[in-house]
Design an enzyme around this catalytic site. Sequence first.
Site, PDB file in Angstrom:
ATOM      1  N   GLY A   1       0.873  -1.180   0.000  1.00  0.00           N
ATOM      2  CA  GLY A   1       0.000   0.000   0.000  1.00  0.00           C
ATOM      3  C   GLY A   1       0.898   1.214   0.000  1.00  0.00           C
TER       4      GLY A   1
ATOM      5  N   ILE B   1      -2.171  -2.358   9.301  1.00  0.00           N
ATOM      6  CA  ILE B   1      -2.745  -1.062   9.695  1.00  0.00           C
ATOM      7  C   ILE B   1      -4.170  -0.917   9.155  1.00  0.00           C
ATOM      8  CG2 ILE B   1      -2.445   1.449   9.567  1.00  0.00           C
ATOM      9  CD1 ILE B   1       0.507   1.148   9.401  1.00  0.00           C
TER      10      ILE B   1
ATOM     11  N   ARG C   1      -2.349   9.554  20.950  1.00  0.00           N
ATOM     12  CA  ARG C   1      -3.362  10.625  20.980  1.00  0.00           C
ATOM     13  C   ARG C   1      -3.692  10.995  22.421  1.00  0.00           C
ATOM     14  NH1 ARG C   1      -6.727   7.944  15.997  1.00  0.00           N
ATOM     15  NH2 ARG C   1      -5.693   9.167  14.392  1.00  0.00           N
TER      16      ARG C   1
ATOM     17  N   ILE D   1      -0.476   6.669   4.104  1.00  0.00           N
ATOM     18  CA  ILE D   1       0.370   6.109   5.175  1.00  0.00           C
ATOM     19  C   ILE D   1       1.607   5.446   4.559  1.00  0.00           C
ATOM     20  CG2 ILE D   1       0.493   4.607   7.194  1.00  0.00           C
ATOM     21  CD1 ILE D   1      -2.526   4.730   7.398  1.00  0.00           C
TER      22      ILE D   1
ATOM     23  N   HIS E   1      -9.798  -1.341  18.070  1.00  0.00           N
ATOM     24  CA  HIS E   1      -9.585   0.011  17.526  1.00  0.00           C
ATOM     25  C   HIS E   1     -10.893   0.501  16.904  1.00  0.00           C
ATOM     26  CE1 HIS E   1      -7.514   3.391  15.801  1.00  0.00           C
ATOM     27  NE2 HIS E   1      -7.759   3.018  14.564  1.00  0.00           N
TER      28      HIS E   1
HETATM   29  N1  NAD Z   1      -4.865   1.062  12.348  1.00  0.00           N
HETATM   30  C1  NAD Z   1      -4.909   2.382  12.424  1.00  0.00           C
HETATM   31  O1  NAD Z   1      -4.731   2.955  13.492  1.00  0.00           O
HETATM   32  C2  NAD Z   1      -5.139   3.187  11.185  1.00  0.00           C
HETATM   33  C3  NAD Z   1      -4.802   4.546  11.145  1.00  0.00           C
HETATM   34  C4  NAD Z   1      -5.018   5.254   9.961  1.00  0.00           C
HETATM   35  C5  NAD Z   1      -5.525   4.606   8.835  1.00  0.00           C
HETATM   36  N2  NAD Z   1      -5.813   3.283   8.913  1.00  0.00           N
HETATM   37  C6  NAD Z   1      -6.293   2.541   7.749  1.00  0.00           C
HETATM   38  O2  NAD Z   1      -5.187   2.321   6.868  1.00  0.00           O
HETATM   39  C7  NAD Z   1      -5.661   2.112   5.546  1.00  0.00           C
HETATM   40  C8  NAD Z   1      -4.848   2.952   4.569  1.00  0.00           C
HETATM   41  O3  NAD Z   1      -4.994   4.315   4.816  1.00  0.00           O
HETATM   42  P1  NAD Z   1      -4.324   5.385   3.837  1.00  0.00           P
HETATM   43  O4  NAD Z   1      -4.659   6.721   4.379  1.00  0.00           O
HETATM   44  O5  NAD Z   1      -2.916   5.037   3.551  1.00  0.00           O
HETATM   45  O6  NAD Z   1      -5.220   5.127   2.516  1.00  0.00           O
HETATM   46  P2  NAD Z   1      -4.845   5.487   0.998  1.00  0.00           P
HETATM   47  O7  NAD Z   1      -6.122   5.400   0.221  1.00  0.00           O
HETATM   48  O8  NAD Z   1      -4.081   6.754   0.936  1.00  0.00           O
HETATM   49  O9  NAD Z   1      -3.871   4.317   0.551  1.00  0.00           O
HETATM   50  C9  NAD Z   1      -4.299   2.995   0.393  1.00  0.00           C
HETATM   51  C10 NAD Z   1      -3.538   2.405  -0.771  1.00  0.00           C
HETATM   52  O10 NAD Z   1      -3.892   1.018  -0.877  1.00  0.00           O
HETATM   53  C11 NAD Z   1      -3.825   0.715  -2.262  1.00  0.00           C
HETATM   54  N3  NAD Z   1      -4.522  -0.546  -2.501  1.00  0.00           N
HETATM   55  C12 NAD Z   1      -5.852  -0.767  -2.595  1.00  0.00           C
HETATM   56  N4  NAD Z   1      -6.082  -2.065  -2.835  1.00  0.00           N
HETATM   57  C13 NAD Z   1      -4.867  -2.684  -2.877  1.00  0.00           C
HETATM   58  C14 NAD Z   1      -4.450  -4.019  -3.082  1.00  0.00           C
HETATM   59  N5  NAD Z   1      -5.322  -5.005  -3.293  1.00  0.00           N
HETATM   60  N6  NAD Z   1      -3.127  -4.292  -3.048  1.00  0.00           N
HETATM   61  C15 NAD Z   1      -2.227  -3.285  -2.842  1.00  0.00           C
HETATM   62  N7  NAD Z   1      -2.564  -2.003  -2.647  1.00  0.00           N
HETATM   63  C16 NAD Z   1      -3.878  -1.701  -2.662  1.00  0.00           C
HETATM   64  C17 NAD Z   1      -4.446   1.915  -2.951  1.00  0.00           C
HETATM   65  O11 NAD Z   1      -4.082   1.951  -4.321  1.00  0.00           O
HETATM   66  C18 NAD Z   1      -3.853   3.049  -2.128  1.00  0.00           C
HETATM   67  O12 NAD Z   1      -2.670   3.560  -2.714  1.00  0.00           O
HETATM   68  C19 NAD Z   1      -7.166   2.429   5.598  1.00  0.00           C
HETATM   69  O13 NAD Z   1      -7.905   1.225   5.692  1.00  0.00           O
HETATM   70  C20 NAD Z   1      -7.328   3.231   6.891  1.00  0.00           C
HETATM   71  O14 NAD Z   1      -8.598   3.142   7.441  1.00  0.00           O
HETATM   72  C21 NAD Z   1      -5.651   2.576  10.057  1.00  0.00           C
HETATM   73  O1  LMR Z   2     -10.184   6.859  11.944  1.00  0.00           O
HETATM   74  C1  LMR Z   2      -9.846   6.262  10.933  1.00  0.00           C
HETATM   75  O2  LMR Z   2     -10.654   5.902  10.060  1.00  0.00           O
HETATM   76  C2  LMR Z   2      -8.392   5.979  10.682  1.00  0.00           C
HETATM   77  C3  LMR Z   2      -7.683   5.429  11.871  1.00  0.00           C
HETATM   78  O3  LMR Z   2      -8.287   4.276  12.371  1.00  0.00           O
HETATM   79  C4  LMR Z   2      -7.447   6.439  12.941  1.00  0.00           C
HETATM   80  O4  LMR Z   2      -7.740   6.154  14.112  1.00  0.00           O
HETATM   81  O5  LMR Z   2      -6.945   7.529  12.622  1.00  0.00           O
END
Ligand code: NAD
Ligand code: LMR
Length: 320
Positions: free
Chosen positions: A10, A119, A152, A14, A176
């Site tokens: 990805g 993530i 946070r 992030i 989460h």
């Molecule tokens: N765990 C946490 O605390 C936390 C915090 C923030 C975001 N997140 C999650 O992280 C994820 C990513 O967030 P982001 O802001 O980077 O999103 P983003 O949309 O900027 O990036 C996601 C990337 O995944 C790629 N992608 C989609 N399907 C794919 C596949 N099958 N194989 C490879 N790549 C693929 C997309 O092309 C994109 O570039 C989201 O699900 C978000 O909710 C979790």
């Molecule tokens: O809130 C979200 O959707 C992204 C992530 O889980 C976060 O806590 O920032």
Amino acid sequence: MARPKIALIGAGQIGGTLAHLAAIKELGDVVLFDIAEGTPQGKALDIAQSGPSEGFDAVMKGANSYEDIAGADVCIVTAGVPRKPGMSRDDLLGINLKVMKSVGEGIKQHAPNAFVICITNPLDAMVWALREFSGLPHNKVVGMAGVLDSARFRHFLSVEFNVSMRDVTAFVLGGHGDTMVPLARYSTVAGIPLPDLVAMGWTTQERMDGIIQRTRDGGAEIVGLLKTGSAFYAPATSAIEMAEAYLKDQKRLLPCAAYVDGAFGLNGMYVGVPTIIGKDGIERIVDIKLNPDEQAMFDKSVDAVKGLVAACKGIDPSLA
Ligand SMILES: NC(=O)c1ccc[n+]([C@@H]2O[C@H](COP(=O)([O-])OP(=O)(O)OC[C@H]3O[C@@H](n4cnc5c(N)ncnc54)[C@H](O)[C@@H]3O)[C@@H](O)[C@H]2O)c1
Ligand SMILES: O=C(O)C[C@H](O)C(=O)O
């Protein structure tokens, strides 16, 4: 000695931030993988060109083939979709579960010895599914959320008390989601527990309750402000902290979504608990005692995660 190989599955918000941080901290060579053609290559080249000013030596590569992650020591998975205002993380379950299937199979085939940090949301269910699809040992597959939620909480507390963030410790356990469990009793300023600080008049119970709720809503607050996606700087920093703990065998005690089988009275599931991360991945679950109120909140959160895992099994029968 060869530099460690870090595969970022990805290359979105992030993923790009992870790559930049891994390079600046010289944690290893980085492969950015994404299904979007050009995005990982463009980000890798851009970050590589920050090397001369920053002074790091790391190979940055963008890729659209899983073959390029071969032999990775660490995989950090952000592939999938983030939420938009008005959505809950759980609304992402169906779409991101399919992504976890292809990512899990890619890791299984090309990087079976990696330490894998998931993530993608909804986190606790996705890390469980990713582990199932990849077949890697449970101690080598972990979810990032508790480090972020605790960061946070620590940030809000340091502002409230006007003290350095370095002196604030905090623990957020559970899933989460809206039911996450910020533990005031296990959160401190330089060892002084929050309930004592309330008793000392540093703040009021009402303000403390407000900070705890703001922590629970921390992700949604940023989604509401950004409008087009979710937080990425602090999430990337949190995952890098975990990756560094593994790569440098630091034995850090960090709250992570780990596989818990026995501790906390749980019977084989992923949820946020205190863990020790070192060279063997999740080396220990720290089975702290919860009081009845904390236990009730934790149980509620565990039930929410179980509901999401059941939904995954309903969508993909191979997981049942
Ligand atoms: N765990 C946490 O605390 C936390 C915090 C923030 C975001 N997140 C999650 O992280 C994820 C990513 O967030 P982001 O802001 O980077 O999103 P983003 O949309 O900027 O990036 C996601 C990337 O995944 C790629 N992608 C989609 N399907 C794919 C596949 N099958 N194989 C490879 N790549 C693929 C997309 O092309 C994109 O570039 C989201 O699900 C978000 O909710 C979790
Ligand atoms: O809130 C979200 O959707 C992204 C992530 O889980 C976060 O806590 O920032």
